[in-house]
Scaffold this motif. Structure first.
Motif, PDB file in Angstrom:
ATOM      1  N   GLU A 192       0.839  -1.199   0.000  1.00  0.00           N
ATOM      2  CA  GLU A 192       0.000   0.000   0.000  1.00  0.00           C
ATOM      3  C   GLU A 192       0.877   1.253   0.000  1.00  0.00           C
ATOM      4  O   GLU A 192       0.582   2.227  -0.710  1.00  0.00           O
ATOM      5  N   ARG A 193       1.944   1.207   0.798  1.00  0.00           N
ATOM      6  CA  ARG A 193       2.869   2.347   0.821  1.00  0.00           C
ATOM      7  C   ARG A 193       3.579   2.479  -0.523  1.00  0.00           C
ATOM      8  O   ARG A 193       3.820   3.585  -1.014  1.00  0.00           O
ATOM      9  N   ASN A 194       3.929   1.341  -1.119  1.00  0.00           N
ATOM     10  CA  ASN A 194       4.565   1.342  -2.433  1.00  0.00           C
ATOM     11  C   ASN A 194       3.641   1.950  -3.476  1.00  0.00           C
ATOM     12  O   ASN A 194       4.068   2.757  -4.320  1.00  0.00           O
ATOM     13  N   VAL A 202      -3.279   0.050  -5.318  1.00  0.00           N
ATOM     14  CA  VAL A 202      -2.576  -1.150  -4.883  1.00  0.00           C
ATOM     15  C   VAL A 202      -3.134  -2.387  -5.585  1.00  0.00           C
ATOM     16  O   VAL A 202      -2.418  -3.356  -5.837  1.00  0.00           O
ATOM     17  N   SER A 203      -4.418  -2.349  -5.938  1.00  0.00           N
ATOM     18  CA  SER A 203      -5.029  -3.478  -6.651  1.00  0.00           C
ATOM     19  C   SER A 203      -4.353  -3.710  -7.999  1.00  0.00           C
ATOM     20  O   SER A 203      -4.234  -4.852  -8.463  1.00  0.00           O
ATOM     21  N   GLU A 204      -3.884  -2.629  -8.627  1.00  0.00           N
ATOM     22  CA  GLU A 204      -3.183  -2.761  -9.909  1.00  0.00           C
ATOM     23  C   GLU A 204      -1.848  -3.471  -9.723  1.00  0.00           C
ATOM     24  O   GLU A 204      -1.465  -4.322 -10.533  1.00  0.00           O
ATOM     25  N   ILE A 205      -1.140  -3.143  -8.644  1.00  0.00           N
ATOM     26  CA  ILE A 205       0.127  -3.810  -8.346  1.00  0.00           C
ATOM     27  C   ILE A 205      -0.115  -5.290  -8.085  1.00  0.00           C
ATOM     28  O   ILE A 205       0.591  -6.159  -8.624  1.00  0.00           O
ATOM     29  N   PHE A 206      -1.125  -5.602  -7.280  1.00  0.00           N
ATOM     30  CA  PHE A 206      -1.422  -6.996  -6.965  1.00  0.00           C
ATOM     31  C   PHE A 206      -1.822  -7.776  -8.218  1.00  0.00           C
ATOM     32  O   PHE A 206      -1.422  -8.925  -8.403  1.00  0.00           O
ATOM     33  N   GLU A 207      -2.609  -7.132  -9.083  1.00  0.00           N
ATOM     34  CA  GLU A 207      -3.067  -7.796 -10.310  1.00  0.00           C
ATOM     35  C   GLU A 207      -1.890  -8.145 -11.208  1.00  0.00           C
ATOM     36  O   GLU A 207      -1.817  -9.252 -11.760  1.00  0.00           O
ATOM     37  N   ASN A 208      -0.941  -7.230 -11.339  1.00  0.00           N
ATOM     38  CA  ASN A 208       0.236  -7.487 -12.173  1.00  0.00           C
ATOM     39  C   ASN A 208       1.113  -8.578 -11.571  1.00  0.00           C
ATOM     40  O   ASN A 208       1.643  -9.430 -12.289  1.00  0.00           O
ATOM     41  N   MET A 209       1.285  -8.557 -10.273  1.00  0.00           N
ATOM     42  CA  MET A 209       2.103  -9.573  -9.614  1.00  0.00           C
ATOM     43  C   MET A 209       1.461 -10.954  -9.702  1.00  0.00           C
ATOM     44  O   MET A 209       2.148 -11.963  -9.861  1.00  0.00           O
ATOM     45  N   ALA A 210       0.151 -10.995  -9.583  1.00  0.00           N
ATOM     46  CA  ALA A 210      -0.561 -12.275  -9.615  1.00  0.00           C
ATOM     47  C   ALA A 210      -0.371 -13.008 -10.937  1.00  0.00           C
ATOM     48  O   ALA A 210      -0.432 -14.237 -10.993  1.00  0.00           O
TER      49      ALA A 210
END
Length: 254
Positions: A192-194, A202-210
């Motif tokens: 979230e801080r990132n 943050v959902s976009e970061i998680f989606e890309n990592m997934a």
């Protein structure tokens, strides 16, 4: 399944947020007593309230020897025993090799290796007195499969794995088990801080990592709490020297 943790005392560094907080909460739910430490008072106060009478939250920096002595002493004075230790405190530090200074290398080694060594050494007399002492070192896949621009973080993680393996042999005859958890991407507040720094959801970061995880999702801190609690428990009494991947299948090294 009853993990048989009722009445046991466990120390968790970095226990006010994310993985450490999830584990501390799970241990209390299982009837254990938990001492967590962290540097910032506000999260410590919140965690102390959450843990209630079965927990204490100690303001301490894992890189300061006197702080760790006080952390161990406060837990022992409160409950008269220490059964398990979890070295979880860490922060990410990785980038191009040539851009990392000596000071950054030393700071990362101090936080991820020396601090773990120190806490284990301070806790050993109590773990030896416990019916079944247990140590869990929290690492990540960089310990066995370091990637590009993963230094210095991946080097201390590899050292943490060596520490785990060596101590499992040295302490095994005394009935003390030593294991490691190799975490992958977990949904913790650091992301979230990132995301805030990058000004993206943050959902976009998680989606890309997934997309890079075989199971197609990132991990939840509660899943770490479940695994770490199991490794601390009598249900894992024949497991030592193990490095268990908790990453949805991403790490190519078993």
């Amino acid at each position: 399944m009853d993990l048989e943790l009722n009445g046991k005392v466990n120390l968790v560094t970095g226990g006010t947020d994310g993985l450490g907080a999830a584990l501390a909460t799970r241990l209390v739910d299982e009837g254990a007593f938990v001492a967590v430490c962290g540097r910032r008072q506000e999260p410590l106060d919140a965690m102390a309230e959450k843990l209630g009478e079965r927990g204490i939250a100690v303001q301490a920096d894992v890189t300061v020897a006197a702080d760790m002595e006080r952390f161990v002493d406060e837990a022992f004075q409160r409950w008269g025993r220490i059964d398990g230790v979890v070295n979880n405190a860490a922060t990410g530090m990785a980038g191009p090799f040539e851009k990392r200074s000596d000071d950054e290398w030393l700071a990362d080694l101090d936080l991820k290796v020396v601090a773990a060594v120190r806490l284990i050494r301070l806790s050993l007399p109590h773990l030896r007195s416990a019916p079944a002492g247990a140590i869990v070192n929290v690492l990540n896949s960089g310990a066995t499969a370091p990637g590009t621009n993963s230094l210095p973080t991946s080097a201390p993680r590899a050292a943490g794995l060596a520490l785990t393996k060596a101590l499992s042999h040295e302490l095994g005859p005394e009935g003390i088990r030593v294991n490691a958890i190799m975490i992958g991407t977990m949904a913790t507040s650091q992301w979230e801080r990132n995301a805030e720094r990058r000004q993206v959801p943050v959902s976009e970061i998680f989606e890309n990592m997934a997309k890079r995880v075989p199971l197609g999702r990132i991990g939840d801190p509660s899943e770490f709490g479940d695994l770490a609690a199991f490794l601390l428990s009598n249900r894992a009494s024949y497991i030592t020297g193990a490095a268990i991947n908790l990453d949805g299948g991403r790490n190519p090294v078993p």
